[in-house]
Motif scaffolding. Structure first.
Motif, PDB file in Angstrom:
ATOM      1  N   ASP A 174      69.549  -1.705 -11.611  1.00  0.00           N
ATOM      2  CA  ASP A 174      68.115  -1.765 -11.319  1.00  0.00           C
ATOM      3  C   ASP A 174      67.518  -0.371 -11.377  1.00  0.00           C
ATOM      4  OD1 ASP A 174      68.224  -4.510 -10.903  1.00  0.00           O
ATOM      5  OD2 ASP A 174      68.670  -4.280  -8.759  1.00  0.00           O
ATOM      6  N   PHE A 175      66.295  -0.286 -11.894  1.00  0.00           N
ATOM      7  CA  PHE A 175      65.636   1.010 -12.004  1.00  0.00           C
ATOM      8  C   PHE A 175      65.187   1.498 -10.638  1.00  0.00           C
ATOM      9  CE2 PHE A 175      61.438   3.207 -12.710  1.00  0.00           C
ATOM     10  CZ  PHE A 175      62.003   4.430 -13.017  1.00  0.00           C
ATOM     11  N   ASN A 176      65.610   2.694 -10.305  1.00  0.00           N
ATOM     12  CA  ASN A 176      65.203   3.350  -9.064  1.00  0.00           C
ATOM     13  C   ASN A 176      64.301   4.517  -9.431  1.00  0.00           C
ATOM     14  OD1 ASN A 176      64.986   4.858  -6.702  1.00  0.00           O
ATOM     15  ND2 ASN A 176      67.087   4.407  -6.043  1.00  0.00           N
ATOM     16  N   LYS A 177      63.067   4.489  -8.985  1.00  0.00           N
ATOM     17  CA  LYS A 177      62.121   5.537  -9.388  1.00  0.00           C
ATOM     18  C   LYS A 177      62.573   6.926  -8.956  1.00  0.00           C
ATOM     19  CE  LYS A 177      59.029   5.118  -5.373  1.00  0.00           C
ATOM     20  NZ  LYS A 177      57.643   4.866  -4.942  1.00  0.00           N
ATOM     21  N   ASP A 178      63.458   6.991  -7.969  1.00  0.00           N
ATOM     22  CA  ASP A 178      63.958   8.292  -7.534  1.00  0.00           C
ATOM     23  C   ASP A 178      64.968   8.881  -8.525  1.00  0.00           C
ATOM     24  OD1 ASP A 178      62.431   8.173  -5.192  1.00  0.00           O
ATOM     25  OD2 ASP A 178      64.004   7.086  -4.124  1.00  0.00           O
ATOM     26  N   ASP A 179      65.464   8.034  -9.444  1.00  0.00           N
ATOM     27  CA  ASP A 179      66.482   8.491 -10.398  1.00  0.00           C
ATOM     28  C   ASP A 179      65.902   9.025 -11.701  1.00  0.00           C
ATOM     29  OD1 ASP A 179      68.617   7.872  -8.762  1.00  0.00           O
ATOM     30  OD2 ASP A 179      68.797   5.823  -9.511  1.00  0.00           O
ATOM     31  N   TYR A 180      64.606   8.884 -11.926  1.00  0.00           N
ATOM     32  CA  TYR A 180      64.111   9.157 -13.265  1.00  0.00           C
ATOM     33  C   TYR A 180      64.134  10.637 -13.616  1.00  0.00           C
ATOM     34  CZ  TYR A 180      59.210  10.842 -12.637  1.00  0.00           C
ATOM     35  OH  TYR A 180      58.078  11.572 -12.372  1.00  0.00           O
ATOM     36  N   LYS A 181      64.282  11.503 -12.609  1.00  0.00           N
ATOM     37  CA  LYS A 181      64.446  12.930 -12.897  1.00  0.00           C
ATOM     38  C   LYS A 181      65.911  13.345 -12.723  1.00  0.00           C
ATOM     39  CE  LYS A 181      59.677  14.304 -12.218  1.00  0.00           C
ATOM     40  NZ  LYS A 181      58.708  15.240 -11.588  1.00  0.00           N
ATOM     41  N   LEU A 206      67.372  24.185 -10.686  1.00  0.00           N
ATOM     42  CA  LEU A 206      66.893  22.998 -11.385  1.00  0.00           C
ATOM     43  C   LEU A 206      66.151  22.067 -10.446  1.00  0.00           C
ATOM     44  CD1 LEU A 206      70.050  22.115 -13.542  1.00  0.00           C
ATOM     45  CD2 LEU A 206      68.046  23.449 -14.220  1.00  0.00           C
ATOM     46  N   ASP A 207      65.110  21.417 -10.987  1.00  0.00           N
ATOM     47  CA  ASP A 207      64.359  20.428 -10.224  1.00  0.00           C
ATOM     48  C   ASP A 207      64.823  19.015 -10.552  1.00  0.00           C
ATOM     49  OD1 ASP A 207      62.492  22.197  -8.842  1.00  0.00           O
ATOM     50  OD2 ASP A 207      61.724  22.628 -10.849  1.00  0.00           O
ATOM     51  N   TYR A 208      65.952  18.914 -11.232  1.00  0.00           N
ATOM     52  CA  TYR A 208      66.522  17.609 -11.544  1.00  0.00           C
ATOM     53  C   TYR A 208      68.030  17.648 -11.311  1.00  0.00           C
ATOM     54  CZ  TYR A 208      67.916  19.750 -16.015  1.00  0.00           C
ATOM     55  OH  TYR A 208      68.465  20.564 -16.983  1.00  0.00           O
ATOM     56  N   LYS A 209      68.631  16.459 -11.228  1.00  0.00           N
ATOM     57  CA  LYS A 209      70.079  16.363 -11.016  1.00  0.00           C
ATOM     58  C   LYS A 209      70.783  16.036 -12.331  1.00  0.00           C
ATOM     59  CE  LYS A 209      69.637  14.726  -6.237  1.00  0.00           C
ATOM     60  NZ  LYS A 209      69.920  13.602  -5.296  1.00  0.00           N
ATOM     61  N   ILE A 210      72.073  16.356 -12.391  1.00  0.00           N
ATOM     62  CA  ILE A 210      72.898  16.064 -13.556  1.00  0.00           C
ATOM     63  C   ILE A 210      74.097  15.235 -13.107  1.00  0.00           C
ATOM     64  CG2 ILE A 210      74.326  17.019 -15.406  1.00  0.00           C
ATOM     65  CD1 ILE A 210      72.561  19.540 -15.285  1.00  0.00           C
ATOM     66  N   ASN A 211      74.250  14.049 -13.687  1.00  0.00           N
ATOM     67  CA  ASN A 211      75.386  13.178 -13.387  1.00  0.00           C
ATOM     68  C   ASN A 211      76.328  13.139 -14.585  1.00  0.00           C
ATOM     69  OD1 ASN A 211      74.232  12.584 -10.926  1.00  0.00           O
ATOM     70  ND2 ASN A 211      73.348  10.638 -11.596  1.00  0.00           N
ATOM     71  N   LEU A 212      77.611  13.388 -14.351  1.00  0.00           N
ATOM     72  CA  LEU A 212      78.612  13.464 -15.406  1.00  0.00           C
ATOM     73  C   LEU A 212      79.552  12.259 -15.377  1.00  0.00           C
ATOM     74  CD1 LEU A 212      79.655  17.226 -14.988  1.00  0.00           C
ATOM     75  CD2 LEU A 212      77.981  16.297 -16.599  1.00  0.00           C
ATOM     76  N   PHE A 213      79.852  11.723 -16.570  1.00  0.00           N
ATOM     77  CA  PHE A 213      80.773  10.597 -16.716  1.00  0.00           C
ATOM     78  C   PHE A 213      81.712  10.886 -17.888  1.00  0.00           C
ATOM     79  CE2 PHE A 213      76.926   8.989 -14.846  1.00  0.00           C
ATOM     80  CZ  PHE A 213      77.311   8.003 -13.945  1.00  0.00           C
ATOM     81  N   GLY A 214      83.015  10.765 -17.658  1.00  0.00           N
ATOM     82  CA  GLY A 214      83.938  10.939 -18.766  1.00  0.00           C
ATOM     83  C   GLY A 214      85.224  11.646 -18.374  1.00  0.00           C
TER      84      GLY A 214
END
Length: 356
Positions: A174-181, A206-214
């Motif tokens: 589900d889209f979470n508006k807090d995740d869009y940045k 940074l004003d945004y977060k970075i999520n890593l997968f792999g």
């Protein structure tokens, strides 16, 4: 025609398996080639490779019906055997070959500046001698097609895929508006391949977060804005991705996709772009990437010259602007998940043959 894959947990197997599934869905008969195993003794490996290669192609010769269209995924194992048997199949069964390109080894060698005589000779046979025996070629995009035409291929026999499909049926998060940045990076996180990841600290605050997968992530890179979520299979990944944008980037630098892997993105369709869009995520992509026009034309993300530009762009982006991109992504996602682009490419070839 498909090759058995023993390891289905890697992303490398996903694209070929999707091609096989899509072809089956449109009524094609699957002819499975046995894989070539490696042994410690190189001569034994070569012997079995030759034996299995001949066995595979003889099986194809017996199974395939006359006047059929045979779809080959390129590159395939045992190039030398394939190079000989394609002519035999054409003569005996009067079939035509459609080759779908996953990678062009000659282009990779050119980009990677590899000086190995053996590897360069194999890639030359695969991408020139063997590939030119195809009646039709499904290329990634206009840039790759231009590369082929410059090397003597007939442009009328080449169809552009546009983007790889990405089949999956799981529900998207589900889209979470807090995740869009939040920016998602997925793929092989090995420092030798994705060197730029280990320079992200140079971007400053940074004003945004970075999520890593792999796989192959070096956790020493962790910071307060970077979170590692581990590795999962290509089938599971779409429902696991948490974030607002997927980053399509590669190579050694923050300022452009440079280095071996980075330069290749100018010609190929990275499968991770399909992953992000199929997962419902708009993408951020290097402006010189071959897929950049697709992203802009479909309004499913934005392009940058440097990763240093992302912070200001996201900082000034409001939820309404993001929602428009998200809406467009949903439409593209549906196409990718249904195999639309490969089906379309095959349809275009059949129309050239006056079959549709």
């Amino acid at each position: 025609m498909s090759v058995k894959k023993e390891n289905k947990t890697t992303a490398g197997a996903k694209a070929p398996e999707d091609v096989t599934t899509i072809c089956r869905k449109i009524g094609a008969q699957e002819i499975v080639f046995s894989p070539v195993h490696s042994f410690k003794n190189l001569n034994i490996t070569r012997f079995f490779a030759l034996f299995i290669g001949i066995k595979n192609w003889i099986n194809l010769l017996f199974v395939v019906k006359k006047n059929s269209y045979v779809i080959i995924q390129h590159p395939n194992e045992n190039i030398l055997v394939a190079n000989k048997f394609i002519n035999v199949c054409k003569q005996i069964k009067k079939c035509k070959f459609i080759t779908l390109i996953h990678d062009l080894e000659s282009l990779r060698r050119f980009v990677f500046k590899n000086n190995s005589t053996i590897l360069n000779n194999r890639s030359r046979i695969a991408d020139e001698t063997l590939l030119k025996k195809s009646d039709y070629i499904i290329s990634h995009n206009e840039n790759m097609t231009k590369y082929l035409v410059e090397r003597g291929f007939d442009s009328s026999k080449i169809v552009n895929l546009k983007i790889f499909d990405y089949l999956h049926e799981c529900d998207l998060p589900d889209f979470n508006k807090d995740d869009y940045k939040t920016v998602v990076i997925a793929g092989n996180l090995d420092p030798q391949k994705a060197t730029y990841i280990y320079q992200l600290d140079k971007l400053g605050k940074l004003d945004y977060k970075i999520n890593l997968f792999g796989p192959n992530y070096d956790a020493r890179n962790d910071g307060k804005n970077i979170q590692y979520y581990g590795q999962c299979s290509p089938e599971e990944l779409p429902e696991k991705l948490i974030g607002g944008f997927g980053l399509v980037w590669d190579g050694t630098e923050l300022d452009g996709c440079h280095g071996n892997a980075g330069e290749y993105i100018k010609y190929n369709n990275p499968h991770k772009c399909s992953l992000f869009l199929a997962s419902g995520l708009p993408v951020i992509i290097w402006e010189e990437a071959a897929l950049a026009p697709f992203v802009l034309e479909n309004h499913v993300g934005f392009t940058v010259r440097s990763l240093k530009e992302i912070n200001d762009i996201l900082k000034n982006m409001d939820i309404e602007e993001y929602s428009v991109m998200k809406h467009n992504v949903v439409k593209i996602s549906e196409k990718l998940r249904q195999g639309h682009y490969l089906k379309n490419a095959i349809k275009e070839i059949m129309e050239k043959e006056n079959i549709y």
